[in-house]
Design an enzyme around this catalytic site. Structure first.
Site, PDB file in Angstrom:
ATOM      1  N   HIS A   1      23.790  11.018  57.592  1.00 21.25           N
ATOM      2  CA  HIS A   1      24.884  11.649  56.809  1.00 21.25           C
ATOM      3  C   HIS A   1      26.062  11.529  57.862  1.00 21.25           C
ATOM      4  CE1 HIS A   1      27.294  15.446  56.874  1.00 21.25           C
ATOM      5  NE2 HIS A   1      27.390  14.965  55.724  1.00 21.25           N
TER       6      HIS A   1
ATOM      7  N   ASN B   1      30.509  12.858  57.359  1.00 17.16           N
ATOM      8  CA  ASN B   1      31.758  12.940  56.823  1.00 17.16           C
ATOM      9  C   ASN B   1      32.770  13.346  57.791  1.00 17.16           C
ATOM     10  OD1 ASN B   1      32.728  15.995  56.451  1.00 17.16           O
ATOM     11  ND2 ASN B   1      30.369  16.009  56.293  1.00 17.16           N
TER      12      ASN B   1
ATOM     13  N   ARG C   1      33.777  16.599  40.941  1.00 14.98           N
ATOM     14  CA  ARG C   1      33.043  15.784  39.815  1.00 14.98           C
ATOM     15  C   ARG C   1      31.389  15.634  40.404  1.00 14.98           C
ATOM     16  NH1 ARG C   1      31.628  10.145  40.072  1.00 14.98           N
ATOM     17  NH2 ARG C   1      31.677   9.353  37.949  1.00 14.98           N
TER      18      ARG C   1
END
Length: 310
Positions: A111, A113, A269
Protein backbone atom coordinates in the site's frame (compact mmCIF):
# COMPACT_ATOMS: atom_id res chain seq x y z
CA UNK A 1 -6.79 37.50 -13.10
CA UNK A 2 -3.61 36.00 -11.67
CA UNK A 3 -3.90 32.80 -9.73
CA UNK A 4 -3.67 33.00 -5.95
CA UNK A 5 -0.68 31.45 -4.24
CA UNK A 6 -2.91 28.68 -2.90
CA UNK A 7 -4.25 27.89 -6.38
CA UNK A 8 -0.73 27.80 -7.79
CA UNK A 9 0.34 25.38 -5.10
CA UNK A 10 -2.63 23.14 -5.76
CA UNK A 11 -1.82 23.09 -9.47
CA UNK A 12 1.81 22.17 -8.81
CA UNK A 13 0.83 19.33 -6.46
CA UNK A 14 -1.83 18.04 -8.86
CA UNK A 15 0.61 17.98 -11.77
CA UNK A 16 3.05 15.94 -9.70
CA UNK A 17 0.41 13.50 -8.46
CA UNK A 18 -0.98 12.84 -11.93
CA UNK A 19 2.51 12.15 -13.20
CA UNK A 20 3.23 9.87 -10.25
CA UNK A 21 0.12 7.84 -10.97
CA UNK A 22 1.13 7.42 -14.61
CA UNK A 23 4.67 6.34 -13.70
CA UNK A 24 3.54 3.76 -11.15
CA UNK A 25 0.87 2.34 -13.44
CA UNK A 26 3.42 2.09 -16.24
CA UNK A 27 5.95 0.26 -14.07
CA UNK A 28 3.43 -2.21 -12.65
CA UNK A 29 1.78 -2.82 -16.01
CA UNK A 30 5.17 -3.64 -17.52
CA UNK A 31 5.89 -6.00 -14.64
CA UNK A 32 2.53 -7.75 -14.92
CA UNK A 33 2.30 -7.84 -18.70
CA UNK A 34 -1.32 -6.68 -18.71
CA UNK A 35 -2.66 -3.11 -19.01
CA UNK A 36 -4.58 -1.30 -16.30
CA UNK A 37 -8.15 -0.21 -16.93
CA UNK A 38 -8.40 3.59 -16.77
CA UNK A 39 -11.61 5.09 -15.43
CA UNK A 40 -12.11 8.86 -15.27
CA UNK A 41 -14.87 10.09 -12.99
CA UNK A 42 -16.41 13.26 -11.61
CA UNK A 43 -17.91 13.88 -8.20
CA UNK A 44 -21.24 15.72 -8.03
CA UNK A 45 -20.21 17.60 -4.87
CA UNK A 46 -17.01 18.82 -6.54
CA UNK A 47 -13.91 17.42 -8.17
CA UNK A 48 -13.14 14.02 -9.59
CA UNK A 49 -10.31 11.69 -10.38
CA UNK A 50 -8.81 8.84 -12.35
CA UNK A 51 -8.94 5.23 -11.17
CA UNK A 52 -6.54 2.73 -12.72
CA UNK A 53 -7.37 -0.90 -11.97
CA UNK A 54 -5.98 -4.30 -12.84
CA UNK A 55 -7.91 -7.51 -12.16
CA UNK A 56 -6.86 -11.08 -12.95
CA UNK A 57 -3.48 -10.02 -14.24
CA UNK A 58 -0.55 -12.38 -14.73
CA UNK A 59 1.03 -11.31 -11.42
CA UNK A 60 -1.44 -8.97 -9.75
CA UNK A 61 -4.76 -10.55 -8.85
CA UNK A 62 -6.28 -7.18 -8.03
CA UNK A 63 -4.70 -3.78 -7.73
CA UNK A 64 -5.61 -0.14 -8.06
CA UNK A 65 -3.80 3.18 -8.39
CA UNK A 66 -6.12 6.12 -7.76
CA UNK A 67 -5.74 9.84 -8.29
CA UNK A 68 -8.42 12.10 -6.85
CA UNK A 69 -8.90 15.83 -6.38
CA UNK A 70 -12.09 16.64 -4.51
CA UNK A 71 -13.62 19.71 -2.87
CA UNK A 72 -16.32 20.16 -0.28
CA UNK A 73 -18.09 22.65 1.94
CA UNK A 74 -17.23 20.95 5.21
CA UNK A 75 -14.10 19.06 6.21
CA UNK A 76 -15.14 15.48 7.15
CA UNK A 77 -14.47 14.26 10.72
CA UNK A 78 -11.77 11.82 9.56
CA UNK A 79 -9.72 14.72 8.17
CA UNK A 80 -10.21 17.05 11.14
CA UNK A 81 -9.82 14.42 13.88
CA UNK A 82 -6.42 15.84 14.89
CA UNK A 83 -7.27 19.42 13.93
CA UNK A 84 -10.46 20.26 15.76
CA UNK A 85 -10.07 23.97 15.08
CA UNK A 86 -10.53 23.29 11.35
CA UNK A 87 -13.78 21.35 11.67
CA UNK A 88 -16.45 22.67 9.35
CA UNK A 89 -14.15 24.55 6.97
CA UNK A 90 -14.44 24.23 3.21
CA UNK A 91 -11.66 22.04 1.87
CA UNK A 92 -9.91 20.50 -1.08
CA UNK A 93 -8.02 17.23 -0.97
CA UNK A 94 -5.95 15.46 -3.57
CA UNK A 95 -3.76 12.41 -3.58
CA UNK A 96 -2.57 9.18 -5.12
CA UNK A 97 -3.47 6.00 -3.28
CA UNK A 98 -2.68 2.44 -4.29
CA UNK A 99 -3.00 -1.13 -3.06
CA UNK A 100 -1.57 -4.19 -4.86
CA UNK A 101 -2.74 -7.74 -4.14
CA UNK A 102 -0.56 -10.23 -6.06
CA UNK A 103 -1.88 -13.74 -6.69
CA UNK A 104 1.22 -15.63 -5.51
CA UNK A 105 1.03 -15.93 -1.68
CA UNK A 106 4.79 -15.42 -1.47
CA UNK A 107 4.39 -11.95 -2.99
CA UNK A 108 3.33 -9.43 -0.34
CA UNK A 109 0.51 -6.95 -0.59
CA UNK A 110 1.67 -3.34 -0.69
CA UNK A 111 0.00 0.00 0.00
CA UNK A 112 1.15 3.55 -0.68
CA UNK A 113 -0.46 6.95 -0.64
CA UNK A 114 0.57 10.58 -0.75
CA UNK A 115 -1.94 13.35 -0.23
CA UNK A 116 -2.39 17.11 0.12
CA UNK A 117 -5.15 18.88 2.05
CA UNK A 118 -6.16 22.51 2.20
CA UNK A 119 -8.70 23.81 4.72
CA UNK A 120 -9.97 27.09 3.29
CA UNK A 121 -11.22 30.01 5.39
CA UNK A 122 -14.74 29.51 6.79
CA UNK A 123 -17.44 31.63 5.19
CA UNK A 124 -17.88 33.72 8.32
CA UNK A 125 -14.12 34.38 8.52
CA UNK A 126 -13.09 35.23 4.95
CA UNK A 127 -9.82 36.82 6.10
CA UNK A 128 -8.63 33.71 7.94
CA UNK A 129 -5.58 32.01 6.50
CA UNK A 130 -5.97 28.72 4.63
CA UNK A 131 -4.24 25.78 6.30
CA UNK A 132 -2.42 23.10 4.27
CA UNK A 133 -0.82 19.81 5.17
CA UNK A 134 0.67 16.75 3.52
CA UNK A 135 0.45 13.10 4.51
CA UNK A 136 1.35 9.72 3.16
CA UNK A 137 3.50 6.66 3.48
CA UNK A 138 3.82 3.06 2.38
CA UNK A 139 3.70 -0.30 4.10
CA UNK A 140 4.29 -3.96 3.26
CA UNK A 141 1.96 -6.84 4.19
CA UNK A 142 3.54 -10.25 3.61
CA UNK A 143 1.77 -13.57 4.02
CA UNK A 144 5.03 -15.51 4.13
CA UNK A 145 7.78 -13.30 5.46
CA UNK A 146 11.32 -12.93 4.12
CA UNK A 147 13.85 -10.95 6.08
CA UNK A 148 15.61 -9.61 2.99
CA UNK A 149 12.32 -8.25 1.64
CA UNK A 150 11.50 -6.41 4.86
CA UNK A 151 15.02 -4.99 5.01
CA UNK A 152 14.92 -3.84 1.39
CA UNK A 153 11.55 -2.15 1.85
CA UNK A 154 12.62 -0.31 4.99
CA UNK A 155 16.03 0.61 3.56
CA UNK A 156 14.34 2.19 0.56
CA UNK A 157 12.04 4.16 2.86
CA UNK A 158 14.99 5.35 4.95
CA UNK A 159 16.99 6.33 1.87
CA UNK A 160 14.05 8.38 0.61
CA UNK A 161 13.61 10.30 3.87
CA UNK A 162 17.17 10.79 5.13
CA UNK A 163 18.00 13.73 2.78
CA UNK A 164 15.13 15.65 4.42
CA UNK A 165 16.23 15.03 8.00
CA UNK A 166 18.05 12.31 9.88
CA UNK A 167 15.18 11.66 12.25
CA UNK A 168 12.31 11.36 9.76
CA UNK A 169 12.65 7.65 9.05
CA UNK A 170 12.58 6.58 12.69
CA UNK A 171 9.71 8.95 13.48
CA UNK A 172 7.63 7.87 10.52
CA UNK A 173 8.50 4.19 10.96
CA UNK A 174 7.22 4.34 14.54
CA UNK A 175 4.11 6.21 13.36
CA UNK A 176 3.49 3.49 10.77
CA UNK A 177 3.86 0.73 13.38
CA UNK A 178 1.31 2.45 15.60
CA UNK A 179 -1.11 3.31 12.79
CA UNK A 180 -1.24 0.03 10.87
CA UNK A 181 -2.14 -1.95 13.97
CA UNK A 182 -5.36 -3.86 14.52
CA UNK A 183 -6.19 -3.02 18.12
CA UNK A 184 -9.01 -5.54 18.30
CA UNK A 185 -6.54 -8.28 17.28
CA UNK A 186 -3.52 -6.84 19.15
CA UNK A 187 -1.66 -7.48 15.93
CA UNK A 188 0.25 -5.53 13.29
CA UNK A 189 -1.08 -5.57 9.74
CA UNK A 190 2.35 -6.37 8.29
CA UNK A 191 6.01 -5.41 8.59
CA UNK A 192 5.30 -1.70 8.38
CA UNK A 193 7.15 0.97 6.48
CA UNK A 194 6.63 4.70 7.01
CA UNK A 195 3.55 6.82 7.65
CA UNK A 196 2.97 10.50 8.43
CA UNK A 197 0.18 13.04 8.47
CA UNK A 198 -0.42 16.71 9.25
CA UNK A 199 2.97 17.69 7.82
CA UNK A 200 3.32 21.45 7.27
CA UNK A 201 5.74 22.69 9.92
CA UNK A 202 8.79 22.71 7.58
CA UNK A 203 6.85 24.91 5.14
CA UNK A 204 5.23 24.11 1.81
CA UNK A 205 8.35 23.55 -0.29
CA UNK A 206 10.08 21.24 2.21
CA UNK A 207 6.89 19.33 3.02
CA UNK A 208 6.13 18.84 -0.66
CA UNK A 209 9.70 17.74 -1.40
CA UNK A 210 9.54 15.11 1.34
CA UNK A 211 6.21 13.86 0.04
CA UNK A 212 7.60 13.59 -3.49
CA UNK A 213 10.48 11.51 -2.16
CA UNK A 214 8.03 9.08 -0.56
CA UNK A 215 5.90 8.77 -3.68
CA UNK A 216 8.89 8.40 -5.98
CA UNK A 217 10.41 5.65 -3.82
CA UNK A 218 7.51 3.22 -4.05
CA UNK A 219 8.38 1.45 -7.30
CA UNK A 220 11.93 0.76 -6.13
CA UNK A 221 10.69 -0.36 -2.71
CA UNK A 222 8.18 -2.87 -4.04
CA UNK A 223 8.97 -4.16 -7.52
CA UNK A 224 12.30 -5.87 -6.66
CA UNK A 225 10.39 -7.93 -4.09
CA UNK A 226 7.86 -8.99 -6.73
CA UNK A 227 10.70 -9.99 -9.05
CA UNK A 228 12.20 -12.19 -6.32
CA UNK A 229 8.96 -13.94 -5.32
CA UNK A 230 6.71 -14.09 -8.38
CA UNK A 231 7.93 -17.49 -9.62
CA UNK A 232 8.03 -19.27 -6.27
CA UNK A 233 5.81 -22.39 -6.41
CA UNK A 234 2.74 -22.42 -4.19
CA UNK A 235 -0.24 -24.68 -3.52
CA UNK A 236 -3.63 -24.73 -1.87
CA UNK A 237 -2.17 -24.45 1.64
CA UNK A 238 -0.40 -21.18 0.85
CA UNK A 239 -3.37 -19.85 -1.04
CA UNK A 240 -5.69 -20.68 1.85
CA UNK A 241 -3.46 -18.87 4.37
CA UNK A 242 -3.20 -15.87 2.08
CA UNK A 243 -7.00 -15.62 1.94
CA UNK A 244 -7.22 -15.87 5.73
CA UNK A 245 -4.63 -13.16 6.29
CA UNK A 246 -6.26 -10.92 3.70
CA UNK A 247 -9.17 -10.79 6.12
CA UNK A 248 -6.99 -8.71 8.42
CA UNK A 249 -6.45 -6.26 5.58
CA UNK A 250 -10.19 -5.87 5.13
CA UNK A 251 -10.72 -5.40 8.86
CA UNK A 252 -8.16 -2.62 9.05
CA UNK A 253 -9.42 -0.78 5.99
CA UNK A 254 -13.05 -0.80 7.11
CA UNK A 255 -12.46 -0.08 10.80
CA UNK A 256 -9.39 2.16 11.06
CA UNK A 257 -8.12 3.45 7.72
CA UNK A 258 -8.47 7.24 7.60
CA UNK A 259 -8.40 7.34 3.81
CA UNK A 260 -11.29 4.90 3.51
CA UNK A 261 -13.26 6.76 6.17
CA UNK A 262 -12.56 10.12 4.51
CA UNK A 263 -13.76 8.83 1.16
CA UNK A 264 -16.97 7.43 2.58
CA UNK A 265 -17.66 10.43 4.82
CA UNK A 266 -17.06 12.90 2.00
CA UNK A 267 -19.42 11.17 -0.43
CA UNK A 268 -16.59 9.84 -2.54
CA UNK A 269 -16.81 7.33 -5.35
CA UNK A 270 -17.43 3.96 -3.70
CA UNK A 271 -15.90 1.86 -6.50
CA UNK A 272 -12.64 3.76 -6.18
CA UNK A 273 -12.62 3.81 -2.37
CA UNK A 274 -13.19 0.08 -2.01
CA UNK A 275 -10.98 -1.16 -4.82
CA UNK A 276 -8.28 -1.61 -2.18
CA UNK A 277 -10.14 -4.72 -1.03
CA UNK A 278 -8.63 -8.12 -1.91
CA UNK A 279 -10.70 -10.25 -4.30
CA UNK A 280 -10.69 -13.52 -2.32
CA UNK A 281 -10.86 -13.49 1.50
CA UNK A 282 -11.64 -16.03 4.22
CA UNK A 283 -12.43 -15.81 7.91
CA UNK A 284 -12.28 -18.66 10.42
CA UNK A 285 -13.33 -18.88 14.02
CA UNK A 286 -10.38 -18.82 16.45
CA UNK A 287 -7.90 -20.25 13.93
CA UNK A 288 -4.28 -20.81 15.03
CA UNK A 289 -1.31 -21.83 12.85
CA UNK A 290 0.47 -25.12 13.50
CA UNK A 291 3.48 -24.67 15.80
CA UNK A 292 6.82 -24.18 14.01
CA UNK A 293 5.06 -23.90 10.64
CA UNK A 294 5.84 -21.28 7.97
CA UNK A 295 2.47 -19.72 8.80
CA UNK A 296 3.36 -19.48 12.49
CA UNK A 297 6.63 -17.75 11.57
CA UNK A 298 4.67 -14.78 10.24
CA UNK A 299 3.27 -14.20 13.73
CA UNK A 300 6.49 -14.80 15.65
CA UNK A 301 9.16 -13.40 13.33
CA UNK A 302 7.52 -10.67 11.24
CA UNK A 303 4.40 -9.10 12.77
CA UNK A 304 5.96 -8.03 16.10
CA UNK A 305 7.38 -4.52 15.75
CA UNK A 306 11.13 -4.48 15.25
CA UNK A 307 13.93 -2.39 13.83
CA UNK A 308 14.57 -4.06 10.46
CA UNK A 309 17.67 -1.99 9.82
CA UNK A 310 19.40 -2.60 13.15
Amino acid sequence: MAKSKGAERSQIVETYLRGLQERIVGALSTLDGEPFRKDCWTRPAGGGGVSCLIEEGNLIERGGVNFSHVMGDQLPPSASAHRGELAGRPYEAMGVSLVMHPRNPYCPTAHMNVRYFVAHPPKDQPDAAPVFWFGGGMDLTPYYGFREDAIHFHQTCRDALTPHGADYYLRFKDWCDRYFFLKHRNEARGVGGVFYDDLNEPGFEASFALTRSVGDAFVNAYTPILHRRRDMPWGERERDFQAYRRGRYVEFNLVYDRGTLFGLQSGGRTESILMSMPPIVKWRYDWKPDPDSPEAALYTDFLPHRDWLA
